[in-house]
Scaffold this motif. Structure first.
Motif, mmCIF file in Angstrom:
data_model
loop_
_atom_site.group_PDB
_atom_site.id
_atom_site.type_symbol
_atom_site.label_atom_id
_atom_site.label_comp_id
_atom_site.label_asym_id
_atom_site.label_seq_id
_atom_site.Cartn_x
_atom_site.Cartn_y
_atom_site.Cartn_z
ATOM 1 N N GLU A 4 37.511 -42.901 61.913
ATOM 2 C CA GLU A 4 36.257 -43.328 61.291
ATOM 3 C C GLU A 4 35.094 -43.305 62.265
ATOM 4 O OE1 GLU A 4 36.807 -47.004 59.285
ATOM 5 O OE2 GLU A 4 38.434 -46.243 58.047
ATOM 6 N N THR A 5 35.349 -43.429 63.565
ATOM 7 C CA THR A 5 34.245 -43.394 64.523
ATOM 8 C C THR A 5 33.608 -42.008 64.562
ATOM 9 O OG1 THR A 5 35.781 -42.911 66.328
ATOM 10 C CG2 THR A 5 35.242 -45.217 65.945
ATOM 11 N N VAL A 6 34.425 -40.962 64.445
ATOM 12 C CA VAL A 6 33.888 -39.611 64.429
ATOM 13 C C VAL A 6 33.067 -39.399 63.165
ATOM 14 C CG1 VAL A 6 34.506 -37.159 64.358
ATOM 15 C CG2 VAL A 6 35.766 -38.722 65.848
ATOM 16 N N GLN A 7 33.541 -39.929 62.050
ATOM 17 C CA GLN A 7 32.804 -39.786 60.800
ATOM 18 C C GLN A 7 31.460 -40.509 60.876
ATOM 19 O OE1 GLN A 7 35.522 -41.238 57.852
ATOM 20 N NE2 GLN A 7 36.594 -39.301 57.688
ATOM 21 N N GLU B 187 29.658 -41.002 63.589
ATOM 22 C CA GLU B 187 28.780 -40.211 64.443
ATOM 23 C C GLU B 187 28.192 -39.036 63.672
ATOM 24 O OE1 GLU B 187 31.077 -39.045 67.800
ATOM 25 O OE2 GLU B 187 31.317 -41.106 68.529
ATOM 26 N N LYS B 188 29.028 -38.355 62.891
ATOM 27 C CA LYS B 188 28.552 -37.207 62.116
ATOM 28 C C LYS B 188 27.535 -37.640 61.071
ATOM 29 C CE LYS B 188 31.136 -34.107 64.068
ATOM 30 N NZ LYS B 188 30.573 -33.091 64.938
ATOM 31 N N LEU B 189 27.746 -38.811 60.470
ATOM 32 C CA LEU B 189 26.816 -39.316 59.471
ATOM 33 C C LEU B 189 25.465 -39.611 60.114
ATOM 34 C CD1 LEU B 189 26.502 -40.091 56.512
ATOM 35 C CD2 LEU B 189 27.264 -42.379 57.103
ATOM 36 N N GLY B 190 25.495 -40.139 61.330
ATOM 37 C CA GLY B 190 24.250 -40.381 62.057
ATOM 38 C C GLY B 190 23.497 -39.093 62.329
ATOM 39 N N GLU B 191 24.221 -38.025 62.660
ATOM 40 C CA GLU B 191 23.580 -36.735 62.882
ATOM 41 C C GLU B 191 22.931 -36.222 61.605
ATOM 42 O OE1 GLU B 191 26.364 -33.964 64.488
ATOM 43 O OE2 GLU B 191 26.908 -35.272 66.163
ATOM 44 N N VAL B 192 23.600 -36.400 60.494
ATOM 45 C CA VAL B 192 23.054 -35.932 59.220
ATOM 46 C C VAL B 192 21.767 -36.676 58.891
ATOM 47 C CG1 VAL B 192 23.455 -35.867 56.736
ATOM 48 C CG2 VAL B 192 25.259 -35.158 58.302
ATOM 49 N N TYR B 193 21.761 -37.990 59.111
ATOM 50 C CA TYR B 193 20.559 -38.770 58.832
ATOM 51 C C TYR B 193 19.400 -38.338 59.721
ATOM 52 C CZ TYR B 193 22.965 -42.071 55.762
ATOM 53 O OH TYR B 193 23.636 -42.648 54.728
ATOM 54 N N SER B 194 19.662 -38.086 60.998
ATOM 55 C CA SER B 194 18.571 -37.684 61.890
ATOM 56 C C SER B 194 18.053 -36.300 61.529
ATOM 57 C CB SER B 194 19.030 -37.729 63.348
ATOM 58 O OG SER B 194 20.022 -36.756 63.577
ATOM 59 N N GLN B 195 18.929 -35.378 61.148
ATOM 60 C CA GLN B 195 18.483 -34.041 60.777
ATOM 61 C C GLN B 195 17.811 -34.037 59.413
ATOM 62 O OE1 GLN B 195 21.820 -31.431 61.093
ATOM 63 N NE2 GLN B 195 21.983 -31.661 63.315
ATOM 64 N N ASN B 196 18.198 -34.950 58.550
ATOM 65 C CA ASN B 196 17.599 -35.016 57.225
ATOM 66 C C ASN B 196 16.132 -35.429 57.339
ATOM 67 O OD1 ASN B 196 17.383 -34.928 54.480
ATOM 68 N ND2 ASN B 196 18.232 -36.967 54.159
ATOM 69 N N GLY B 197 15.808 -36.312 58.267
ATOM 70 C CA GLY B 197 14.422 -36.723 58.456
ATOM 71 C C GLY B 197 13.557 -35.590 58.961
#
Length: 59
Positions: free
Chosen positions: A31-34, A36-46
């Motif tokens: 779940e920690t990897v998931q 981290e990936k979710l955080g990347e998606v949020y930053s790229q979405n902005g």
């Protein structure tokens, strides 16, 4: 007696599924990897919120 016709395929398919589950060595996702990936998606979405993206043709 008809319950044999219903239960036999269920037990057979369950056994096959367990066999391949053990053979493949599947493990629950980390779940920690998931997270981290979710955080990347949020930053790229902005960055791409205006509807444009890098690498596309402008024409």
């Amino acid at each position: 007696m008809i319950w044999l016709y219903i239960l036999t395929p269920v037990v057979l398919l369950g056994g096959i599924a367990l066999y391949f589950d053990r053979k493949s060595g599947s493990i629950p996702p980390d779940e920690t990897v998931q997270d981290e990936k979710l955080g990347e998606v949020y930053s790229q979405n902005g960055m791409n919120s205006n509807g444009f993206h890098d690498g596309g043709s402008s024409g």
